[in-house]
Structures are given as C-alpha cells and as structure tokens.
Design a protein around this motif. Structure first.
Motif, PDB file in Angstrom:
ATOM      1  N   VAL A  62       1.834   8.213   6.293  1.00 37.11           N
ATOM      2  CA  VAL A  62       0.964   7.205   7.102  1.00 37.11           C
ATOM      3  C   VAL A  62       1.192   5.709   7.093  1.00 37.11           C
ATOM      4  O   VAL A  62       1.018   5.106   8.111  1.00 37.11           O
ATOM      5  CB  VAL A  62      -0.529   7.617   6.560  1.00 37.11           C
ATOM      6  N   HIS A  63       1.182   5.264   5.873  1.00 36.47           N
ATOM      7  CA  HIS A  63       1.428   3.776   5.652  1.00 36.47           C
ATOM      8  C   HIS A  63       3.108   3.672   6.140  1.00 36.47           C
ATOM      9  O   HIS A  63       3.210   2.506   6.737  1.00 36.47           O
ATOM     10  CB  HIS A  63       1.542   3.473   4.282  1.00 36.47           C
ATOM     11  N   THR A  95       0.757  -1.266  -0.064  1.00 37.59           N
ATOM     12  CA  THR A  95      -0.001   0.034   0.015  1.00 37.59           C
ATOM     13  C   THR A  95       0.714   1.250  -0.047  1.00 37.59           C
ATOM     14  O   THR A  95       0.507   2.238  -0.744  1.00 37.59           O
ATOM     15  CB  THR A  95      -0.923   0.024   1.339  1.00 37.59           C
ATOM     16  N   LEU A  96       1.890   1.413   0.687  1.00 36.23           N
ATOM     17  CA  LEU A  96       2.938   2.104   0.745  1.00 36.23           C
ATOM     18  C   LEU A  96       3.351   2.809  -0.719  1.00 36.23           C
ATOM     19  O   LEU A  96       3.472   3.969  -0.924  1.00 36.23           O
ATOM     20  CB  LEU A  96       3.937   1.946   1.808  1.00 36.23           C
ATOM     21  N   ALA A  97       3.617   1.596  -1.371  1.00 41.56           N
ATOM     22  CA  ALA A  97       4.257   1.726  -2.627  1.00 41.56           C
ATOM     23  C   ALA A  97       3.282   2.358  -3.574  1.00 41.56           C
ATOM     24  O   ALA A  97       3.622   3.061  -4.619  1.00 41.56           O
ATOM     25  CB  ALA A  97       4.938   0.465  -3.149  1.00 41.56           C
ATOM     26  N   THR A  98       1.996   1.705  -3.598  1.00 37.35           N
ATOM     27  CA  THR A  98       1.088   1.876  -4.940  1.00 37.35           C
ATOM     28  C   THR A  98      -0.246   2.722  -4.563  1.00 37.35           C
ATOM     29  O   THR A  98      -1.017   3.323  -5.339  1.00 37.35           O
ATOM     30  CB  THR A  98       0.661   0.617  -5.348  1.00 37.35           C
ATOM     31  N   ILE A 135       4.430   4.963   8.904  1.00 44.16           N
ATOM     32  CA  ILE A 135       4.485   4.897  10.201  1.00 44.16           C
ATOM     33  C   ILE A 135       3.653   3.779  10.667  1.00 44.16           C
ATOM     34  O   ILE A 135       4.299   2.995  11.675  1.00 44.16           O
ATOM     35  CB  ILE A 135       3.556   5.908  10.502  1.00 44.16           C
ATOM     36  N   ALA A 136       2.696   3.414  10.122  1.00 45.83           N
ATOM     37  CA  ALA A 136       2.195   1.901  10.234  1.00 45.83           C
ATOM     38  C   ALA A 136       3.023   0.710  10.109  1.00 45.83           C
ATOM     39  O   ALA A 136       3.190  -0.116  10.916  1.00 45.83           O
ATOM     40  CB  ALA A 136       1.009   1.761   9.283  1.00 45.83           C
ATOM     41  N   LEU A 137       3.915   0.553   9.287  1.00 40.79           N
ATOM     42  CA  LEU A 137       4.822  -0.245   8.742  1.00 40.79           C
ATOM     43  C   LEU A 137       6.000  -0.282   9.832  1.00 40.79           C
ATOM     44  O   LEU A 137       6.394  -1.189  10.377  1.00 40.79           O
ATOM     45  CB  LEU A 137       5.460   0.036   7.291  1.00 40.79           C
ATOM     46  N   THR A 138       6.477   0.910  10.070  1.00 41.02           N
ATOM     47  CA  THR A 138       7.455   1.134  11.142  1.00 41.02           C
ATOM     48  C   THR A 138       6.848   0.554  12.538  1.00 41.02           C
ATOM     49  O   THR A 138       7.480  -0.064  13.459  1.00 41.02           O
ATOM     50  CB  THR A 138       7.861   2.641  11.359  1.00 41.02           C
ATOM     51  N   VAL A 139       5.811   0.740  12.944  1.00 43.75           N
ATOM     52  CA  VAL A 139       4.849   0.347  14.295  1.00 43.75           C
ATOM     53  C   VAL A 139       4.758  -1.210  14.151  1.00 43.75           C
ATOM     54  O   VAL A 139       5.296  -1.666  15.126  1.00 43.75           O
ATOM     55  CB  VAL A 139       3.630   1.088  14.275  1.00 43.75           C
ATOM     56  N   PHE A 140       4.563  -1.779  12.998  1.00 40.89           N
ATOM     57  CA  PHE A 140       4.422  -3.095  13.026  1.00 40.89           C
ATOM     58  C   PHE A 140       5.909  -3.653  13.319  1.00 40.89           C
ATOM     59  O   PHE A 140       6.021  -4.915  14.022  1.00 40.89           O
ATOM     60  CB  PHE A 140       3.993  -3.667  11.896  1.00 40.89           C
TER      61      PHE A 140
END
Length: 242
Positions: free
Chosen positions: A61-62, A50-53, A64-69
């Motif tokens: 936003v994406h 999702t971050l890429a496309t 940050i979500a990826l980093t949190v996971f």
C-alpha cells in the motif's frame, strides 16, 4: 524476532526504491526548490519512512503511494519543461520587490514578505542601504536576486580594456590546526613557507589556527580560534530573553 526481520527487509526495499526513484526524478539544486517541491519532498520522505517501519499495514500500500507521488512529480516536470504557462502555474513567477531604491509595497504585500525580511535578504547580498538597489526580484524558490544601481556596481577590468586572468579557486591550507599537504603542494608551496606566513600574522603554533587559505590572488588568509570581537555593532532593538 519476526518484527525486526520484517523491518529490516522493508527498510532495504525502501532504501533501493528511493535510490531508483531519485535517479528517475533527476538532479535539482536544493536552493532552487519551490515551496511545493519542499512539501512534496517531505511527503515522499514521510511515505518512505512509513513503508519501512509501519507494520500495521501492508508494505504494498505504501509502496504504491510512494510510486504515485514519484510518477506525478515526473509528469509535472515533463509538463513544466514543455509548456511555459503550466510551468508558471506550478512554480509561480518572479515578482519585483524594489526598483530604483524604492520599495514596491503592493508587490511586497502580495507575496506576504515584511520589510524586515526584505532588508535581511538585501544584507545577505552585501547591500546595506536601499538606495543601492537598482532592482530586487523575488524568485520562485523564495530567494531574492538583486541588481545594484549603476552608481554602486563595481568597476570591472573590461571597462578599462585591461587583460583578464583565468579563474582560480581558494585553496584551503589549514583546517582546525591541521595542514592539508596536498593543497599546499598544488599551489607550489611548502610547510616552511606556510609557517613563515603564520609568523607574519603573529601566529607561532598551528593549534591557534582555525582556518587558513591561499586566495585566488595569492593573498594569504588566516582565521584563529580566538576571536576578538567587540559589541559596538549591535543592530538589535529587541529587548527579549534571546
């Protein structure tokens, strides 16, 4: 033209972010993944995609979500390494499914595994009869470890005080009809020797050979493209379309 350029930049950022985070998480064998690890990995991959496309929202936003996971994954790894109880809470613990040839139905029901699935796991361990099982354990990653009954365990050299030999690997010599000359020379063999071994097996052309190897005990193994298989060993009782 602007959208493809944005996707290109975001894809590059995503790629190197995943590369960095994968290094931080560390190495873990895929076969050792628990169900949580598997779902967590899929979720992280989905967020990265999702971050890429996804151009409908900001990349931050994406990211940050990826980093949190990733951060939570590392924290859980650290906790699991430091605290045995919390490690079992995260990954569960082994469950005994069979003992002395007997199926433990309560444990089987608790982990929601059918007898057919259990028998399939036993066959994958070269055990085709329940009486051969000394103990069978369901591991946290979903695999089944099997210790054969003492009557069915293979005899080892040390049981007779025989000297052992250093371990060797199987050496591939032919793959899809092509000779691997480097491997051949490593085992101190040449193509003349190889062709002679093929002739002994009734093979006169490399085109017939799918796979050939020199086993650790110096035996020559060969598999042809043409397989002569009969239908005598049909274990299916399902008369379905597939």
């Amino acid at each position: 033209m602007q959208e493809p350029l944005v996707v290109l930049v975001r894809s590059i950022i995503t790629f190197f972010t995943i590369l960095l985070y994968a290094r931080l998480v560390g190495k873990q064998l895929i076969g050792n993944f628990t169900m949580f690890d598997y779902i967590n990995g899929i979720t992280i991959g989905s967020i990265a995609a999702t971050l890429a496309t996804d151009l409908s929202s900001k990349a931050l936003v994406h990211w940050i979500a990826l980093t949190v996971f990733i951060v939570l994954t590392i924290i859980l790894q650290f906790i699991g390494n430091k605290n045995r109880f919390l490690s079992k809470v995260q990954d569960s613990e082994p469950v005994v499914l069979m003992q002395n040839g007997m199926i433990l139905e309560k444990n089987l029901s608790k982990v929601r595994i059918t007898k057919d699935e259990l028998m399939q796991q036993l066959r994958s361990k070269n055990i085709f009869s329940p009486v051969q099982v000394g103990i069978a354990i369901l591991e946290p990653d979903g695999s089944v470890s099997v210790l054969p009954h003492s009557d069915y365990q293979p005899v080892q050299k040390r049981d007779f005080n025989l000297p052992g030999q250093p371990p060797q690997l199987t050496t591939e010599l032919i793959v899809d009809g092509k000779i691997i000359t480097q491997n051949l020379s490593q085992r101190k063999k040449d193509e003349d020797w190889l062709m002679e071994q093929l002739k002994k097996k009734g093979i006169h052309s490399l085109k017939e050979v799918s796979y050939a190897a020199l086993l650790p005990n110096d035996l020559f193994y060969v598999d042809k493209f043409e397989d002569n298989i009969t239908d005598k060993l049909n274990i299916s009782d399902y008369k379905g379309p597939y």
